[in-house]
Design an enzyme around this catalytic site. Structure first.
Site, PDB file in Angstrom:
ATOM      1  N   GLY A  11      26.846  40.776  41.137  1.00 40.07           N
ATOM      2  CA  GLY A  11      26.945  41.428  39.834  1.00 40.07           C
ATOM      3  C   GLY A  11      25.627  41.408  39.073  1.00 40.07           C
ATOM      4  CG  ASN A 106      26.533  29.942  43.200  1.00 42.44           C
ATOM      5  OD1 ASN A 106      25.757  29.011  43.265  1.00 42.44           O
ATOM      6  ND2 ASN A 106      27.279  30.175  42.140  1.00 42.44           N
ATOM      7  CB  THR A 132      24.697  34.101  38.210  1.00 43.16           C
ATOM      8  OG1 THR A 132      26.085  34.166  37.875  1.00 43.16           O
ATOM      9  CG2 THR A 132      24.225  32.661  38.059  1.00 43.16           C
ATOM     10  CG  ASP A 134      29.511  33.791  36.701  1.00 43.97           C
ATOM     11  OD1 ASP A 134      29.889  34.439  35.701  1.00 43.97           O
ATOM     12  OD2 ASP A 134      29.793  34.118  37.865  1.00 43.97           O
ATOM     13  CG  MET A 177      33.287  38.315  32.484  1.00 42.66           C
ATOM     14  SD  MET A 177      31.999  39.538  32.816  1.00 42.66           S
ATOM     15  CE  MET A 177      32.039  39.592  34.602  1.00 42.66           C
ATOM     16  N   GLY A 178      33.076  34.241  34.096  1.00 39.55           N
ATOM     17  CA  GLY A 178      32.485  32.983  34.529  1.00 39.55           C
ATOM     18  C   GLY A 178      33.109  32.365  35.755  1.00 39.55           C
ATOM     19  NE  ARG A 179      31.904  33.564  40.582  1.00 44.58           N
ATOM     20  CZ  ARG A 179      31.110  33.777  41.604  1.00 44.58           C
ATOM     21  NH1 ARG A 179      31.461  34.625  42.548  1.00 44.58           N
ATOM     22  NH2 ARG A 179      29.963  33.145  41.718  1.00 44.58           N
ATOM     23  CD  GLU A 234      36.297  35.799  35.081  1.00 49.44           C
ATOM     24  OE1 GLU A 234      36.627  36.967  34.815  1.00 49.44           O
ATOM     25  OE2 GLU A 234      35.300  35.517  35.780  1.00 49.44           O
ATOM     26  NE  ARG A 286      28.430  42.775  35.589  1.00 44.90           N
ATOM     27  CZ  ARG A 286      29.207  42.653  36.662  1.00 44.90           C
ATOM     28  NH1 ARG A 286      29.711  41.471  36.952  1.00 44.90           N
ATOM     29  NH2 ARG A 286      29.471  43.686  37.417  1.00 44.90           N
TER      30      ARG A 286
END
Length: 396
Positions: A11, A106, A132, A134, A177-179, A234, A286
């Site tokens: 992303g 990652n 990222t 994240d 967001m951020g997993r 999320e 983002r």
């Protein structure tokens, strides 16, 4: 003379193009480089030999990279197989590409390490540029892309907070967001200018989410304030380790998360009988160039420059990282370092426990001090005549 190839993966961010700009500018200053190729469409572009020489474009065009959202050369989540890595060396040799720079998170750093192993015996130097929103790449203090995402969310939540305060009739749940990492979610706390400001509750995936405690916190705050702003990740999981909302779709590391904010808003409505609504900024955060962090942009340029410098020194199999320097006046300053790629491949860096409060519904002052310099901007000043009226009435 030799050539450089830059590849974007995963992303985009608001500053990934700034790292690309840094590579191109450094190549021009170093000399000895004929072409700076961009792989069009990410790692798949390598196999398709879809290369564009970016150094051919005039300076005024290249300057636009600093304020262009997403990625100007395209990205992908293409799943590479072992034979793909082996085939890349021949492609690089065909185009006399001696230096390969992979810019991503990652997953991309994992790809970077594998390309390094496949090509190191062919005289090809492979280096990683971190990217990222994240902020979950290991070892480095933080990652280019995060500061801009943090600025976007904090300023957005500040504006939502003013809206909810002006018409205090409902609970607003903002999903971040951020997993599996709560760095973006946590940054929303920068929205507060004084005690009582939004966000009133902040839930990170590093702590198991308890619905009963959430409802208890919301009810108490609603009775006090009339309007409540919640920011939730999320990636929230319950005490059983499972997502509170099952993912819509998942393949490998790519996850299409369920609508956590909608789920929590509906929970408030059903269980507490309080009006609630959900907001999900998603990729708006983002992609925003208007709220791009100048600190983030400058560090992204630095990361691109340092990656090429490392490649020219022959430091393959490493990623550019940042460390904070100690300064006499405690001002913010970072230095670039080179991190062995094995230390960052697919390792997710969570928000440490000292940055999360005991209740698990907010962040600590230590986090705010760490995060604040990265956004490069303070929350704008607002005026609230309702509050001024109440203060005046209380004095009379």
């Amino acid at each position: 003379m030799a050539n450089v190839l830059v590849v974007h993966g995963g992303g985009p961010t608001a500053v990934i193009n700034a790292s690309l700009y840094g590579v191109i500018m450094e190549a021009a200053e170093q000399g000895g480089i004929d072409h700076v190729y961009g792989a069009i469409g990410g790692s798949e572009g390598i196999l398709k030999e879809s290369f564009l020489d970016l150094a051919e474009y005039p300076r005024e065009k290249l300057e636009l990279l600093l304020t262009t959202p997403a990625t100007a050369i395209g990205s992908s989540r293409y799943a590479l197989e072992e034979e793909d890595y082996q085939a890349m060396a021949a492609v690089f040799e065909k185009y006399d590409i001696r230096y390969v720079l992979l810019n991503g998170g990652n997953g991309t750093m994992d790809t970077c390490g594998k390309i390094h192993r496949a090509c190191r015996d062919h005289g090809i130097t492979v280096v990683g540029i971190p990217k990222t929103v994240d902020n979950d790449i290991a070892v480095t203090d933080h990652t280019p892309g995060y500061g801009s995402a943090a600025r976007y969310l904090s300023e957005t939540v500040a504006e939502v907070g003013v809206d909810v305060k002006s018409l205090p009739i409902h609970v607003c749940v903002v999903e971040a967001m951020g997993r599996n990492a709560g760095w973006i979610t946590a940054s929303s706390a920068l929205a507060r200018k004084k005690p009582g400001d939004a966000p009133h509750l902040v839930y990170l995936p590093e702590r198991p989410f308890c619905e009963e405690e959430f409802l208890e916190d919301v009810k108490k705050l609603y009775e006090e304030k009339g309007g409540v702003v919640v920011v939730a990740s999320e990636g929230l999981k319950g005490r059983d380790g499972k997502p509170i909302v099952p993912p819509v779709f998942q393949t490998g590391r790519s996850v299409y998360y369920g609508d956590v904010s909608a789920y929590l808003a509906e929970l408030v409505i059903r269980r507490l009988g309080i009006k609630a609504r959900s907001e999900k900024p998603g990729i708006c955060g983002r992609a925003s160039i208007r709220l791009q962090s100048p600190v983030d942009r400058d560090e992204a340029v630095l990361a691109g420059r340092e990656a090429l410098r490392a490649a020219l020194r022959g430091e393959g199999g490493k990623m550019v990282g940042f460390v904070r320097e100690k300064t006499p006046d405690d001002s913010y300053r970072v230095s670039a370092v080179m991190i062995p790629i094995e230390e960052v491949m697919l390792y997710e860096k969570p928000v440490p426990k000292e940055y999360i409060n005991d209740r698990g519904n907010d962040v600590t002052e230590a986090f705010l001090q760490w995060c604040r310099p990265l956004t490069g901007a303070a929350i704008p000043e607002y005026i609230d005549f309702q509050e001024l009226y109440r203060e005046k009435a209380g004095q009379e």
